[in-house]
Design an enzyme around this catalytic site. Structure first.
Site, short mmCIF file in Angstrom:
data_model
loop_
_atom_site.label_atom_id
_atom_site.label_comp_id
_atom_site.label_asym_id
_atom_site.label_seq_id
_atom_site.Cartn_x
_atom_site.Cartn_y
_atom_site.Cartn_z
N GLU A 124 -3.56 3.33 4.90
CA GLU A 124 -3.12 4.60 4.30
C GLU A 124 -2.48 5.49 5.36
OE1 GLU A 124 -7.01 5.46 2.49
OE2 GLU A 124 -5.92 5.57 0.60
N GLU A 175 -11.11 -1.16 -0.30
CA GLU A 175 -12.16 -0.20 -0.69
C GLU A 175 -12.95 -0.63 -1.91
OE1 GLU A 175 -9.28 0.54 0.52
OE2 GLU A 175 -9.42 2.27 1.86
#
Ligand code: NAD
Length: 697
Positions: free
Chosen positions: A107, A127
């Site tokens: 990210e 995640e």
């Protein structure tokens, strides 16, 4: 700059280097360092571009999970702040990606204007495996670069993908070979020289927005595959927000709303707990981290049966040569043939090439002679579970193994200290308890004897990682952590069966709870003779006579489980589906009649309570006796060796979630029943924890 981030310049290029072992977890200290590096670059008029780089091992493995839920997680600059700052920067920022670039790490790279990577870097947003979603804009930015389809595949699947696979996609601007830093600097210079416009991912649109009908279909598939887990569905919904939301920022808000919900889910709590527990299990209290390890270059395995064969495969698959010893040529040939067959199955599935197969098989030296163990560094015994046979093996080993060689037993329950005492070098002896099938199951109980040397323990913990096992240290007791607890769990299941539930109801209830297999199916798979031998051994040692139970009658009838075609269930030839068997039901009815038991209706909820709390109670005793160092070690054993569901997080975590006062109350209820097994008395540790108002930690 700070301990973990350094700032340098090469002409007009600023270089921010991250170096926080092991994998640049984006904790507060590293974030602070990056933030101050960026400020420095922004305020220096001579700087025209910034390169962000990690170590060869990792650009960044993601957020620092130990900070989750603590004030450090929101300490400025947060990951979101840094990403926004970078994206808004008027000076181009280039991410130079090597090694792991996962989760928050990716990210972070998506917040940069450009990304260059080594071909073998690993990219992913995993995640979902922690029961959450990428909350740093990953679900909004990735679909803008890769498209909806690819982003869903990667985020919902939590996939790790080599950088080379992203060649010619918008995710990576360049795949580079060789010196990553110099390549990234050259790239940055080119951007500056050509006056290329800054590429902000937020300004792009998702290229392949699906129709509502396609979307509904795909969501249905994700919901079905997710079973009880909310995270995959929220990941999907969050990716959809990347094109459904009116603005990029609205999509980010939706992502944040969804991750906030997920954070509260019991599944996510359990998965994050497990993640931390796995890391904790590798740390042995009282053992210095820098202890010198023994060198293990060659391994010996004694016994080429069920376990010896699987154990051998672990080492040869990791490239370590194995000398495999048997008593008879026939047994040796049979063991080798089984190993060969297992690898052939992997080849057929495309998981192994012919060359890899050949290389693995060539690493085995089959032998009938102990003389071949002279230069071996670690010897693992996997012969029959009989102390006399083990005695003979260890006495022979003591005379032949080189000084400093580690001598291990794969015994399921026998006393390691007694085995060590057969040698003149008890400091070199320990238990390495693999689980069946040993080439598949991830758990390894490393059994520390009273005299096991610290470096022997540390060496085996490190070796476990090399052969891709999750190791947990156990003290010496009957059955170690896992099987000792399992004995109580099985007793609880047997009691339920004697009182009114059929094996299929008990298995069904526990499987609906999430276990891969209920206790009766598991016993049929493992072989009922193993538990029978243990009960006979304990009965012989008991001061009072022990009456046979249905489980003994089943074995007396020659029903040892799947391997004999019948056990608690019957099995059709070549099939593994358990079929309830009237013969077993008759035995149960006879047992109830002989013992004057009036069958009662048992709810599934009671089955869960009794079986789970029996595990928890024995787990508490194991903790109190320091057989296990931590409650989380016990959970790791159950998650990796006994098919315990990840979303429950192991029996001890489950007990915390239910609340220890309730656990103790129910144990007291069970203990107060007429003729109750004394083991239902709550463990003193449990009672003390309740009095102190705390849980297991
Ligand atoms: P097995 O019967 O399949 O294999 C034992 C092998 O040892 C046989 O091939 C036998 O020929 C050989 N052997 C016997 N005596 C020997 C000797 N003196 N020297 C060399 N070889 C000898 O048994 P297994 O299931 O592989 O179990 C082996 C050990 O592993 C036992 O201690 C058992 O408790 C333990 N264990 C078994 C399991 C399981 O599920 N089967 C799981 C964990 C641990």
């Amino acid at each position: 700059m700070t301990e973990f981030a350094t700032y340098q310049t090469q002409g007009e290029i600023a270089i921010i280097s991250m170096d926080k072992p092991p994998i640049n977890g984006l904790g507060a200290a590293l974030r602070e360092g990056i933030g101050s590096g960026l400020n420095k670059a922004f305020s220096d008029p001579s700087i025209q571009a910034v390169v962000l780089i990690g170590t060869p091992r990792a650009f960044s493995g993601g957020a620092d999970i130990t900070e989750f839920g603590t004030p450090k997680a929101t300490h400025e600059p947060t990951l979101r702040t840094i990403i926004e700052t970078m994206e808004a920067s008027p000076k181009p920022i280039v991410a130079a990606i090597s090694g792991f670039c996962l989760g928050g790490g990716l990210e972070f790279a998506l917040g940069c204007h450009f990304r260059v990577a080594l071909p073998d870097a690993t990219l992913g947003l995993p995640e979902v495996k922690l029961g959450i979603l990428p909350g740093g804009g990953g679900t909004q930015r990735l679909p803008r670069l890769l498209g909806f389809e690819k982003a869903v595949e990667m985020i919902v699947g939590g996939l790790h993908i080599p950088a080379i696979k992203f060649k010619d996609t918008l995710l990576l601007d360049q795949i580079v070979e060789g010196d990553l830093l110099q390549a990234a600097i050259a790239f940055a210079r080119k951007v500056v020289a050509q006056g290329e416009p800054l590429k902000r991912v937020r300004d792009r649109t998702v290229p392949d927005i699906p129709t509502d009908a396609v979307l509904a279909e795909k969501r249905k598939a994700v919901v079905a595959a997710a079973k009880r887990f909310p995270a995959p569905v929220s990941c999907f919904d969050s990716v959809c927000a990347s094109f459904k939301s009116a603005t990029f920022d609205a999509g980010l808000l939706e992502e944040r709303r969804l991750i906030t919900e997920l954070f509260k889910s019991p599944e996510s709590l359990a998965l994050r707990y497990t993640f931390a527990a796995e890391r904790a299990a590798a740390k042995i209290p009282g053992l210095p981290e820098d202890i010198a390890l023994r060198t293990i270059k060659k391994v010996g395995v004694i016994g080429a049966g069920t376990m010896g064969g699987g154990i051998t495969m672990n080492f040869i698959s990791a490239g370590l040569p194995v000398v495999l010893l048997e008593t008879k040529q026939e047994a040796l040939d049979k063991g080798l043939a089984t190993i060969g067959k297992n690898y052939e199955t992997s080849m057929k599935k495309g998981k192994l090439t012919q060359a890899q197969y050949d290389a693995c098989m060539a690493l085995i030296t089959p032998t009938l002679s102990y003389q071949d163990f002279g230069d071996v560094d670690l010897i693992i015994e996997a012969v029959f579970e009989n102390m006399d046979v083990k005695e003979q093996v260890f006495k022979t080993l003591d005379g032949i193994a080189k000084p400093g060689a580690i001598l291990a037993s794969n015994t399921s329950a026998l006393n390691i200290d007694e085995i060590a005492a057969f040698t003149k070098r008890p400091q070199d002896v320990l238990g390495l308890h693999f689980f069946s099938p040993a080439n598949v199951m991830r758990l390894l109980e490393v059994v520390r004897g009273a005299k096991t040397a610290p470096d022997v323990l540390a060496t085996c913990m490190t070796l476990a990682r090399k052969i891709k096992k999750i190791a947990v240290v156990s003290g010496v007791c009957d059955g170690f952590i896992g099987n000792r607890m399992l004995a109580q769990y099985r007793t609880a299941a047997n009691e339920l069966m004697h009182q009114g539930a059929m094996p299929q109801q008990i298995d069904g209830a526990l499987q609906a709870f999430g276990l891969v297999m209920g206790p009766f199916r598991m016993a049929d798979l493992a072989g009922l003779d193993i538990g029978w031998a243990g009960r006979k051994r304990r009965a012989a040692a008991s001061p009072t006579p022990v009456a046979p139970i249905v489980a003994d009658w089943i074995c007396e009838a020659g029903r040892y489980g799947q391997k004999t075609g019948a056990g608690w269930y019957r099995y059709e030839a070549g099939k593994r589906d358990p079929i309830p068997d009237p013969i077993v039901e008759e035995m149960i009815a006879k047992y109830r009649q002989e013992h004057g038991i009036k069958s009662r209706k048992i709810e599934d909820s009671e089955i869960i309570e009794r079986c789970m709390f029996a595990l928890v109670n024995e787990g508490a005793r194991i903790l109190e006796e320091r057989i296990a160092a931590r409650a989380s070690d016990i959970d790791i054993v159950y998650l990796n060796g006994y098919g315990f569901p990840a979303h429950v997080g192991g029996p001890m975590h489950y007990a915390n979630a239910v609340g220890l006062p309730k656990v103790v109350q129910r144990l007291k209820d069970f203990a107060a029943e007429p003729g109750a097994d004394p083991n239902w008395q709550p463990a003193p540790l449990l009672v003390r924890l309740v009095e102190r108002g705390v849980g297991f930690n």
